[in-house]
Design an enzyme around this catalytic site. Structure first.
Site, PDB file in Angstrom:
ATOM      1  N   ARG A 159       0.833  -1.208   0.000  1.00 20.69           N
ATOM      2  CA  ARG A 159       0.000   0.000   0.000  1.00 20.69           C
ATOM      3  C   ARG A 159       0.868   1.259   0.000  1.00 20.69           C
ATOM      4  O   ARG A 159       0.455   2.287  -0.546  1.00 20.69           O
ATOM      5  CB  ARG A 159      -0.966   0.006   1.184  1.00 20.69           C
ATOM      6  CG  ARG A 159      -2.032   1.089   1.074  1.00 20.69           C
ATOM      7  CD  ARG A 159      -3.088   0.959   2.144  1.00 20.69           C
ATOM      8  NE  ARG A 159      -4.122   0.001   1.820  1.00 20.69           N
ATOM      9  CZ  ARG A 159      -5.252   0.282   1.190  1.00 20.69           C
ATOM     10  NH1 ARG A 159      -5.485   1.519   0.757  1.00 20.69           N
ATOM     11  NH2 ARG A 159      -6.167  -0.636   0.964  1.00 20.69           N
ATOM     12  N   GLU A 181      -9.384   5.870   7.381  1.00 21.04           N
ATOM     13  CA  GLU A 181      -7.957   6.118   7.208  1.00 21.04           C
ATOM     14  C   GLU A 181      -7.589   7.384   6.432  1.00 21.04           C
ATOM     15  O   GLU A 181      -6.601   8.048   6.779  1.00 21.04           O
ATOM     16  CB  GLU A 181      -7.310   4.913   6.521  1.00 21.04           C
ATOM     17  CG  GLU A 181      -7.287   3.673   7.380  1.00 21.04           C
ATOM     18  CD  GLU A 181      -6.829   2.456   6.599  1.00 21.04           C
ATOM     19  OE1 GLU A 181      -5.756   1.925   6.932  1.00 21.04           O
ATOM     20  OE2 GLU A 181      -7.540   2.046   5.665  1.00 21.04           O
TER      21      GLU A 181
END
Length: 779
Positions: free
Chosen positions: A325, A728
């Site tokens: 990621r 997030e």
């Protein structure tokens, strides 16, 4: 882009969805009545478990472990070592490289060697100190640079490549390069790691665990005890914070509690002290980033080369997904025509780093913003100009991993609105004037974007289940695989179910996440908790409602269009019934009023081996404008003003979403400004308590803090009520603070890029200021 109409709700106004309803536990939180695991009434005879470790050893081979004095301590019932594990001595998520109890080696400072089981925590803690552990020391590898030099990794290297970055860099009018260190972060959840295990019949175990992943607790406890998964039930009603630190890291403590319960036949509870928790559990990954960027005279990027050297710790844990990621978000919001994005997952003799809110994305995006700032400083232009110049657009809208950015217009519009709403250009002039008039205090301002992909990058995790019952009194029992860590997931899912049944919120009874109700769940992570679990619950409720409608059509000889649910009632033509009346009739009519809903995110096609496909269902966007003041004599810094505009699609609950944005931003600000992890040269964590580790407090909040939700037309993807995830992405809004500090330091010498690392503590700012002054050529 215009989202398709949600036809199901065109005519009926929404009663609960898109309303700023309070968190389901809000009153319990502030009154102190919310039950956490340490608040559960302990059965008579409950024992307490405390970890034991070699407090003098960092890395080495175990020569001897003498525990006789520990066992002889009055009140000690048992002492556990690896030899007491009846199953597999492993608590890893996937790779089998994470022992619950050390066997032949100590891999990092704080690794658990044994566990004391005693009548009280105090007895167990004191007894653990009596152990005599002899270790043959091994020189530890501690930093990413050392691990890179030694070529020690926990996982293979990985990269994205598009075009020829080598050729692109050579052909660029300007090539800039540099390195930066991006620090890690301690989760510092208010509730520490805790678990309580209660023995059951036939070798079974009921485990209360403060975990984001109950199914993994179930797997781990079953594995260590050597029993089937079905013999283990894991349950969690709420956590006092998680932030990723309880996704995999809760496994070990639940396993030890269960192992102690198996050994003694009594309920056993394990609650880590704060110091032990910080020493023994993983953090956000820290990185050494080496970067190159080629650009033209206007500042448009031609090619990039980014190398991420990650300190993963002694085991793989979740480093595969975290580092992937990081790479997925190394483009931030910018198009790289030719690019190479590389990652090394380096093995170090430190605690195994793990998931943390953003899951590697913040580190990748911060590196991208450093390159943008460097281009702007080099050209003498405003960084916002360079950012907008390099945004994804209609012609340049494919990421380095091949996924199109379809909502680029939302990103452009959002940043433009924030640019105006924050008075960016007026304040830029004011900052410039202030810096010209002040020799010691310097201001900086930055407006940075967020583009964050929503979905697990491991495809199979993008699924969820929910169990919904309608009872004959008209009340609804709700259970799903998501976990509540304060983020308001339970509330949002309950709102969705209440909307579907047309009942008031008090009719929906929220119950604890339990592996015996909803099996094979994924972790509550990747900002997908609502997307997955609310949709599964909506599917379950809708199926029950459909059965009721079919039954009523037969009973009343009418069409479906004549039946409407709302306000705890069911209207059938011109007749009105309470939902409880209808439920009783359906029960008499032998209609099933329970359903296990299931949802799998569509369109996820990512193939990691071929580096192709669509890893994300959609992107969430945001922007933040931050203004700071630094003191060049001390390095002290204050955040003066923050303006945030964030995209949540059609918000399910604006109050909860704004709270998540505020909290995420402040947590990100802490990561980038005050929260510094320090290991000494021997590998001991020195910042393992609030006295040495500084999280943001209320006094660190900007005096002028403005947060607004972007006026979206709704998520173009078919998410629950066209909402977008919010967990997030807000963390990365704090990049604006770091870039504003960079801007302030850069004002000392035009054209020079500050050598500023994260976190930008006063010491780091002072070092960057002194470095800038050394570069200044005497006139």
């Amino acid at each position: 882009m215009t989202a398709p109409l949600d036809r199901e709700h065109v005519t009926a106004p929404l009663k609960h969805i898109r309303k700023p309803l309070p968190h389901d536990s809000a009153i319990k939180h502030v009154s102190g009545t919310a039950t956490y695991i340490d608040d559960i009434v302990e059965p008579v005879g409950t024992l307490h478990v405390v970890p034991g470790w070699a407090r003098h050893a960092v890395r080495g081979r175990l020569l001897s472990v003498e525990l006789n004095e520990v066992r002889a301590t009055p009140g000690v019932v048992a002492v556990l070592t690896s030899g007491d594990v009846p199953g597999t001595n492993d608590c890893s998520s996937a790779f089998g490289d994470d022992p619950v109890l050390a066997e032949e080696e100590i891999f990092f400072f704080g690794q658990v060697v044994f566990a004391v089981v005693a009548e009280s925590r105090e007895i167990a803690r004191k007894a653990a100190l009596k152990a005599k552990i002899e270790v043959a020391p091994i020189t530890p590898i501690l930093t990413p640079e050392d691990a890179d030099h030694a070529d020690t990794t926990v996982l293979p290297d990985y990269q994205f490549r598009r075009g020829s970055p080598e050729t692109g860099l050579q052909a660029s009018e300007n090539v800039l390069s540099g390195s930066m260190f991006i620090g890690g972060q301690e989760h510092f959840y208010l509730e520490g790691q805790v678990a309580m295990a209660i023995p059951q019949e036939d070798g079974g175990m009921f485990v209360h665990s403060s975990t984001q992943h109950p199914t993994e607790i179930q797997h781990t406890v079953a594995k260590i005890l050597g029993v089937p998964d079905a013999a283990i039930t894991a349950e969690i009603r709420r956590m006092g914070g998680g932030f990723g630190g309880k996704e995999s890291q809760a496994n070990q403590w639940a396993a030890l509690a269960a192992l102690a319960a198996r050994k003694t036949g009594r309920t056993c509870k394990m609650r880590l002290d704060r110091d032990d928790d910080m020493i023994m559990t993983g953090k956000r990954h820290d990185f050494k980033v080496n970067w190159q960027v080629g650009h033209d005279a206007s500042g448009r990027i031609r090619a990039t080369d980014l190398e991420f050297l990650a300190r993963c710790g002694y085991s793989a844990d979740l480093s595969l997904g975290v580092n992937d990621r990081t790479m997925f978000h190394a483009d931030s919001s910018y198009f790289y025509p030719d690019t190479l994005i590389r990652s090394r997952r380096l093995r170090t003799d430190t605690c195994s780093n793990t998931a943390f809110r953003g899951f590697g994305g913040p580190q990748g995006m911060l590196a991208a913003e450093r390159m943008i700032d460097a281009i702007a400083i080099h050209l003498g232009k405003d960084p916002l100009e360079i950012r907008k110049l390099n945004f994804y657009d209609g012609e340049r809208n494919v990421t380095p991993y091949g996924m199109p950015v379809e909502e680029y217009e939302v990103m452009h519009d959002l940043i433009s609105r924030l640019e105006v709403g924050s008075d960016y250009w007026v304040r830029r002039e004011e900052v410039t004037a202030f810096n010209a008039a002040n020799a010691v205090l310097k201001k900086g301002i930055a407006l940075t974007p967020v583009k964050f992909g929503i979905s697990f990058t491991l495809k199979h995790l993008n699924q969820a289940g929910a169990l919904v019952h309608l009872y004959t009194d008209g009340s609804v029992h709700l259970n799903h695989g998501g976990t509540e860590m304060g983020q308001g997931l339970y509330q949002k899912v309950a709102q969705v179910v209440a909307e579907e049944f047309g009942v008031t919120m008090d009719k929906v009874i929220i119950t604890a996440t339990n592996t015996s109700k909803v099996p094979n769940t994924g972790p509550t992570a990747a900002s997908s908790g609502t997307d997955l679990n609310a949709m599964a619950a909506k599917i379950a409720a809708k199926e029950i409602k459909t059965r009721l409608v079919t039954f009523l059509c037969e009973q009343h000889q009418c069409g479906e269009e004549a039946i409407h649910f709302g306000d705890n009632k069911v209207l059938i033509g011109d007749k009105s019934f309470s939902l409880s009346e209808i439920a009783k009739q359906a029960h008499v009519g032998r209609i099933q009023m329970s359903h296990a809903g299931f949802y799998a995110t569509p369109g996820i096609t990512w193939d990691r081996d071929s580096v192709s496909g669509r890893p994300f269902y959609y992107f969430a966007f945001g922007g933040a404008c931050s203004e700071v003041t630094i003191d060049t004599m001390t390095g002290e810094m204050t955040v003066d003003r923050v303006d945030i505009l964030h995209d949540v699609g059609h918000s399910l609950n604006p109050a909860i979403d704004i709270g998540q944005i505020e909290g995420g931003f402040v947590q990100g600000m802490g990561w980038l400004t005050t929260e510094e992890l320090v290991w000494d040269e021997e590998g001991r964590l020195r910042t393992h308590a609030p006295s040495t580790y500084k999280i943001p407090t209320a006094s660190d909040l900007p005096a002028d803090f403005n947060v607004q939700l972007y006026e979206s037309t709704g998520n173009p993807e078919d998410t629950v009520y066209r909402s977008k995830a919010v967990g997030e992405p807000p963390v990365m809004l704090a990049n604006s603070v770091f870039c504003a500090i960079t801007d302030a330091v850069a004002s000392l010498i035009p054209g020079e890029v500050p050598n500023l690392n994260a976190p930008a503590t006063p010491e780091a700012i002072m070092k960057a200021v002194q470095d800038m002054r050394r570069r200044k050529v005497p006139s």
